[in-house]
Design a protein around this motif. Structure first.
Motif, mmCIF file in Angstrom:
data_model
loop_
_atom_site.group_PDB
_atom_site.id
_atom_site.type_symbol
_atom_site.label_atom_id
_atom_site.label_comp_id
_atom_site.label_asym_id
_atom_site.label_seq_id
_atom_site.Cartn_x
_atom_site.Cartn_y
_atom_site.Cartn_z
ATOM 1 N N ILE A 106 51.405 13.597 -8.446
ATOM 2 C CA ILE A 106 51.706 14.807 -9.209
ATOM 3 C C ILE A 106 52.996 15.432 -8.697
ATOM 4 C CG2 ILE A 106 49.308 15.308 -9.778
ATOM 5 C CD1 ILE A 106 49.416 17.432 -7.516
ATOM 6 N N THR A 107 53.587 16.313 -9.496
ATOM 7 C CA THR A 107 54.784 17.053 -9.116
ATOM 8 C C THR A 107 54.444 18.527 -9.054
ATOM 9 O OG1 THR A 107 56.134 15.422 -10.264
ATOM 10 C CG2 THR A 107 57.190 17.496 -9.713
ATOM 11 N N THR A 140 56.411 16.378 -4.337
ATOM 12 C CA THR A 140 55.494 15.405 -4.923
ATOM 13 C C THR A 140 54.318 15.229 -3.986
ATOM 14 O OG1 THR A 140 56.685 13.562 -3.940
ATOM 15 C CG2 THR A 140 57.262 14.147 -6.201
ATOM 16 N N LYS A 177 42.033 12.155 -9.308
ATOM 17 C CA LYS A 177 41.976 12.481 -10.734
ATOM 18 C C LYS A 177 40.571 12.863 -11.187
ATOM 19 C CE LYS A 177 42.735 9.173 -13.738
ATOM 20 N NZ LYS A 177 43.393 8.213 -14.627
ATOM 21 N N ARG A 210 44.634 22.138 -12.838
ATOM 22 C CA ARG A 210 45.952 21.974 -12.227
ATOM 23 C C ARG A 210 45.945 22.536 -10.808
ATOM 24 N NH1 ARG A 210 50.855 21.905 -16.293
ATOM 25 N NH2 ARG A 210 49.861 20.649 -17.868
ATOM 26 N N GLU A 264 51.294 22.679 -10.327
ATOM 27 C CA GLU A 264 51.419 21.315 -10.844
ATOM 28 C C GLU A 264 52.023 21.335 -12.236
ATOM 29 O OE1 GLU A 264 48.462 17.719 -12.230
ATOM 30 O OE2 GLU A 264 47.678 19.293 -10.951
ATOM 31 N N ILE A 265 52.980 20.433 -12.467
ATOM 32 C CA ILE A 265 53.574 20.291 -13.795
ATOM 33 C C ILE A 265 53.290 18.890 -14.301
ATOM 34 C CG2 ILE A 265 55.381 21.993 -13.413
ATOM 35 C CD1 ILE A 265 57.318 19.657 -12.989
ATOM 36 N N LYS A 266 53.502 18.669 -15.595
ATOM 37 C CA LYS A 266 53.257 17.331 -16.166
ATOM 38 C C LYS A 266 54.375 16.399 -15.829
ATOM 39 C CE LYS A 266 50.142 18.245 -19.827
ATOM 40 N NZ LYS A 266 49.668 17.811 -21.093
#
Length: 64
Positions: free
Chosen positions: A11-12, A33, A38, A44, A62-64
């Motif tokens: 994730i970022t 990162t 999951k 998020r 968290e972003i997509k």
């Protein structure tokens, strides 16, 4: 026996100061990162980390 790491996702994390017009040290957006499980974390992730652009600790989301 080694376990399979197939359920981990990279994730970022992005600084929450990206939309705030305050005095900053540098221009830009800082990102980290990381990885998360999951299956067990459907929401998020939010962590408090150091942002060198703001020169302080901020909330990273968290972003997509």
């Amino acid at each position: 026996m080694a376990k399979n790491k197939g359920s981990r996702v990279v994730i970022t994390l992005e600084c929450s100061c990206r939309n705030i017009n305050t005095i900053k040290r540098k221009k830009g957006i800082f990102r980290y990162t990381s990885s998360k499980n999951k299956r067990n974390t459907p929401t998020r992730l939010e962590l408090k980390k150091y942002c060198p652009y703001c020169n302080s600790h901020k909330q990273f989301k968290e972003i997509k």
